[in-house]
Design an enzyme around this catalytic site. Structure first.
Site, mmCIF file in Angstrom:
data_model
loop_
_atom_site.group_PDB
_atom_site.id
_atom_site.type_symbol
_atom_site.label_atom_id
_atom_site.label_comp_id
_atom_site.label_asym_id
_atom_site.label_seq_id
_atom_site.Cartn_x
_atom_site.Cartn_y
_atom_site.Cartn_z
ATOM 1 C CG ASP A 115 -1.941 -1.105 1.217
ATOM 2 O OD1 ASP A 115 -2.390 -1.485 0.116
ATOM 3 O OD2 ASP A 115 -2.311 -1.585 2.300
ATOM 4 C CG ASP A 133 -6.415 -1.638 -1.422
ATOM 5 O OD1 ASP A 133 -6.510 -2.872 -1.610
ATOM 6 O OD2 ASP A 133 -5.529 -1.122 -0.721
#
Length: 170
Positions: A115, A133
């Protein structure tokens, strides 16, 4: 059939863009470290071994567990994708599958999901996330909106064309 092709293109495109964005972010971070892009958005590096928001990341064997869970969800979505008769739903599922495959690829390659986007305002910090995501979230929201608009209102197919749904009048 055309919607299936568009759905497959969505899967491939989302997966490819996710992997390219992560490679670029990893390279950027290794050279520059955490970087503020805007006042509310920074490029960071977070290795997420858990699921959404890092939940269960400290769980022993979390990567193995979530790899199998991801595989199961992707297979289930792919079955729904193949069986779908609604063109728009097929495209939404393609976006979700592409994002899920992107995060699964990270788990298989790195043992965690990479991330790199951090949104923040003052003391508030949203958990870091990535392109996959965003695609999973947007795809699910679009799919749910379609379900509400078409199926919850008792849609019927009057022409044989899945895109030509009409709402039943009561």
């Amino acid at each position: 059939m055309k919607s299936k092709i568009v759905g497959v293109i969505a899967i491939v495109l989302v997966f490819a863009l996710d992997q390219v964005s992560k490679a670029y972010a990893i390279d950027w971070y290794s050279q520059s470290g955490a970087t503020e892009i805007f006042k509310f958005c920074s490029l960071v590096e977070v290795w997420n071994r858990g699921i959404s928001f890092g939940m269960f990341g400290a769980l022993e064997s979390s990567n193995l567990i979530f790899t199998y869970v991801s595989l199961g969800v992707i297979l289930m979505l792919f079955v729904l994708f193949v069986q779908s008769k609604c063109n728009k739903s097929t495209i939404c599922m393609g976006v979700v599958i592409g994002g899920a495959l992107g995060n699964l690829a990270d788990r298989l390659r790195f043992g965690a999901v990479y991330d790199f986007v951090s949104l923040h305002a003052g003391e508030f910090h949203w958990p870091a996330f990535n392109f996959a995501d965003v695609c999973v979230t947007c795809g699910v929201i679009c799919f749910l909106c379609l379900e509400i608009m078409y199926h919850a209102k008792a849609c019927v197919d009057t022409s044989g064309d899945p895109d030509a749904l009409s709402v039943k009048k009561y």
